[in-house]
Design an enzyme around this catalytic site. Sequence first.
Site, short mmCIF file in Angstrom:
data_model
loop_
_atom_site.label_atom_id
_atom_site.label_comp_id
_atom_site.label_asym_id
_atom_site.label_seq_id
_atom_site.Cartn_x
_atom_site.Cartn_y
_atom_site.Cartn_z
N GLN A 47 -85.49 -14.72 -56.59
CA GLN A 47 -86.92 -14.60 -56.93
C GLN A 47 -87.24 -13.23 -57.52
O GLN A 47 -88.30 -12.65 -57.25
CB GLN A 47 -87.77 -14.88 -55.69
CG GLN A 47 -87.91 -16.36 -55.37
CD GLN A 47 -88.59 -17.15 -56.49
OE1 GLN A 47 -89.36 -16.60 -57.29
NE2 GLN A 47 -88.31 -18.44 -56.56
N SER A 48 -86.33 -12.70 -58.33
CA SER A 48 -86.54 -11.39 -58.94
C SER A 48 -87.68 -11.42 -59.95
O SER A 48 -87.66 -12.19 -60.91
CB SER A 48 -85.25 -10.96 -59.63
OG SER A 48 -85.50 -9.86 -60.48
#
Length: 330
Positions: free
Chosen positions: A71-72
């Site tokens: 989930q960068s």
Amino acid sequence: MIPRLHFAHLPTPIEELPRLSSMLGGPRLMVKRDDQTGLAFGGNKTRKLEFLVAEAQEQGAKMLISAGAIQSNHCRQTAAAAAKFGFECVLVLTGQMPEKASANLLMDELFGAKIVNVFDRADRDRILKETFDKATADGKKPYLVPYGGSSPTGALGYAFAMEELMKQLPCEGSKSSQGCPDWIVFGTSSGGTHAGLVLGQRVFGFKGRVLGISIDESEDWLKEHVSKLASDASEKFGKRIELTPADVLANADYCRAGYGVLTDAEREAVKLFASREGLLLDPVYTGRAAAGLIDLIRKGFFKKDETILFWHTGGQPAMFAEKYQFDLLK
Ligand SMILES: *Cc1c(COP(=O)(O)O)cnc(C)c1O
């Protein structure tokens, strides 16, 4: 001239947070809305990418390669910038891939990035290097965007952000005027935002203090790494400025739970900002940084007549990741 593209929506707005401030019985609070930088839901990586993508273009690159968590936010923004400027994009993402892509990962796919999943973080650097070498061998002309965009080039985004802030508020002149923040508080992790602000503080003469709340790194690592990054970035202005660990303020009291782990402190911060100001924080970075800020206010760390500017670094899409979506309201 330092190569730079201009696609961020700048200057980002500054708002007062009077209801939150009075509820905490504390200092005057303001927020700088870098969650509104314009690129694919915004965030602090946009400012870095203005310099990084310009450098990639200058080097004749045709592909952007970067790495981060599933989930960068950084990878989402990098994929968007790649799409906008016609680069191929490969993202090396660490962790367990969900069955269905949501939030940042969903957007990575929409932007057309190719995902290389690495389950074990220990293999990340090796696989990133192999991915890069293979792309080079295949004639793809890749440019490596470092973790979090935190190279000296990326850090420049926040050196100039400091200049932007000082022009927006009455911060210039000999006396630090009323209205200019005494403190800037924000979440720090790979250190590029922090390094840029510390360098900007020195170059443009900001008189307040710049305090990074650590998301996942120790205070010693941050002071060491941020001062080196800021010093290296200073060379891009033409002359090296030597910044030392003592020039860097960092607080690592709020990251013991580990990266991306939601605790009651982050939940409370997210709820307080939402319910008092209608302002959304993210569960990983700004939620944790705000939890630190709230705790420091409650402890009387700041003087009541001081002005604190919370630098919102974005990240809200993570709220809709499976991992956090059903956890925030607990
Ligand atoms: C990446 C990120 C940060 C941390 O910035 P660094 O420059 O890596 O220290 C803070 N907030 C959000 C929302 C981010 O995505």
